[in-house]
Write a protein that holds these residues in place. Structure first.
Motif, mmCIF file in Angstrom:
data_model
loop_
_atom_site.group_PDB
_atom_site.id
_atom_site.type_symbol
_atom_site.label_atom_id
_atom_site.label_comp_id
_atom_site.label_asym_id
_atom_site.label_seq_id
_atom_site.Cartn_x
_atom_site.Cartn_y
_atom_site.Cartn_z
ATOM 1 N N ILE A 40 33.045 34.491 34.789
ATOM 2 C CA ILE A 40 33.207 35.147 36.089
ATOM 3 C C ILE A 40 34.625 35.710 36.226
ATOM 4 N N ALA A 41 35.622 34.903 35.869
ATOM 5 C CA ALA A 41 37.009 35.358 35.964
ATOM 6 C C ALA A 41 37.255 36.565 35.067
ATOM 7 N N ARG A 42 36.714 36.534 33.866
ATOM 8 C CA ARG A 42 36.863 37.666 32.946
ATOM 9 C C ARG A 42 36.170 38.910 33.495
ATOM 10 N N ALA A 43 34.970 38.713 34.080
ATOM 11 C CA ALA A 43 34.218 39.839 34.626
ATOM 12 C C ALA A 43 34.947 40.467 35.805
ATOM 13 N N GLU A 44 35.452 39.633 36.707
ATOM 14 C CA GLU A 44 36.180 40.150 37.863
ATOM 15 C C GLU A 44 37.434 40.891 37.427
ATOM 16 N N ASN A 45 38.136 40.343 36.453
ATOM 17 C CA ASN A 45 39.343 40.983 35.946
ATOM 18 C C ASN A 45 39.017 42.323 35.296
ATOM 19 N N TRP A 46 37.904 42.372 34.561
ATOM 20 C CA TRP A 46 37.510 43.624 33.909
ATOM 21 C C TRP A 46 37.217 44.692 34.967
ATOM 22 N N LEU A 47 36.493 44.317 36.001
ATOM 23 C CA LEU A 47 36.148 45.283 37.048
ATOM 24 C C LEU A 47 37.397 45.813 37.755
ATOM 25 N N LYS A 48 38.382 44.960 37.931
ATOM 26 C CA LYS A 48 39.601 45.367 38.632
ATOM 27 C C LYS A 48 40.493 46.266 37.787
ATOM 28 N N ASN A 49 40.300 46.223 36.478
ATOM 29 C CA ASN A 49 41.202 46.965 35.591
ATOM 30 C C ASN A 49 40.516 48.076 34.788
ATOM 31 N N ASN A 50 39.263 48.346 35.099
ATOM 32 C CA ASN A 50 38.530 49.372 34.358
ATOM 33 C C ASN A 50 37.690 50.227 35.291
ATOM 34 N N SER A 51 37.443 51.438 34.877
ATOM 35 C CA SER A 51 36.518 52.327 35.584
ATOM 36 C C SER A 51 35.336 52.596 34.665
ATOM 37 N N ASP A 81 30.745 20.912 33.930
ATOM 38 C CA ASP A 81 29.525 21.427 33.318
ATOM 39 C C ASP A 81 29.448 22.952 33.338
ATOM 40 N N ASN A 82 29.977 23.581 34.392
ATOM 41 C CA ASN A 82 29.834 25.041 34.501
ATOM 42 C C ASN A 82 31.140 25.786 34.250
ATOM 43 N N GLN A 83 32.051 25.138 33.572
ATOM 44 C CA GLN A 83 33.348 25.772 33.303
ATOM 45 C C GLN A 83 33.186 27.088 32.551
ATOM 46 N N ASP A 84 32.225 27.145 31.603
ATOM 47 C CA ASP A 84 32.039 28.384 30.839
ATOM 48 C C ASP A 84 31.583 29.530 31.730
ATOM 49 N N SER A 85 30.720 29.232 32.713
ATOM 50 C CA SER A 85 30.280 30.274 33.644
ATOM 51 C C SER A 85 31.449 30.810 34.461
ATOM 52 N N PHE A 86 32.303 29.908 34.940
ATOM 53 C CA PHE A 86 33.427 30.341 35.767
ATOM 54 C C PHE A 86 34.487 31.073 34.943
#
Length: 213
Positions: free
Chosen positions: A179-190, A171-176
């Protein structure tokens, strides 16, 4: 007078979580040895409590009501910075249907909106909204401040990690995925946008609020 909405935190029970009615809460704790639970009159206070331990709230008053600030106390907070962008999330149940949005803090113009997403939480929505705002403004080369009323979301962004206790399911696969995209963006962007706390007790509800309290 309408009955005030209550939220029930179950730390230890058949299925720990936050429930918006006593009937569902009772199912989790009735005849459950060592059950730990407590009622709250505010969803955000309940969400905060759920991330902490039962012992911190056992026997304590759990109302969000606070005395009104004096003009002198309000003045200490100053005024919001404009132009700026404000974000907020709303969840019906926790977990439940969740959505988030970002708006112009002064005019209320909506810049983005996502949801509803099933079986998700308000904290996840606040985190996703904040990262969405950061990436949105960077794309437009816009360094204006971003306001959130969630210290949890601010800490997750700082850590570049959504520290949710929610379990992933169909049910919450889209949220996760977000989340993965957001975490990846934060790790690779300033980014250069100041992330600021919206002082609700001095300024009222954040402009991105969904108005469901």
């Amino acid at each position: 007078m309408a009955k005030k909405q209550k939220y029930y935190v179950v730390w230890k029970g058949r299925k720990p979580g936050i429930y918006n009615n006593w009937k569902e809460c009772k199912k989790q704790i009735e005849q459950f040895s060592g059950a730990q639970y407590k009622s709250f009159d505010d969803l955000k206070l309940a969400e905060k409590a759920f991330t902490e331990s039962y012992d911190q709230y056992k026997g304590k008053i759990t109302t969000s009501k606070k005395p009104k600030l004096t003009p002198e106390e309000i003045a200490k907070f100053g005024k919001p910075i404009y132009p700026s962008l404000a974000v907020d999330a709303a969840a019906s149940g926790n977990p439940g249907k969740m959505e988030y949005q970002g708006v112009d803090a002064k005019t209320g113009k909506r810049y983005f909106h996502r949801g509803p997403m099933l079986n998700s939480t308000n904290n996840i929505g606040e985190f996703l909204a904040l990262v969405h705002a950061i990436s949105f403004l960077k794309k437009h080369q816009d360094n204006r401040p971003i306001y959130t009323d969630s210290r949890i979301a601010m800490s997750w962004v700082k850590a570049k990690k959504a520290r949710t206790k929610l379990k992933q399911n169909a049910d919450n696969q889209d949220s996760f995925e977000l989340i993965a995209r957001a975490e990846n963006w934060l790790k690779n962007n300033s980014y250069n946008n100041p992330i600021l706390k919206w002082e609700t007790k001095a300024w009222g509800e954040i402009p991105a609020d969904f108005g469901r309290k």
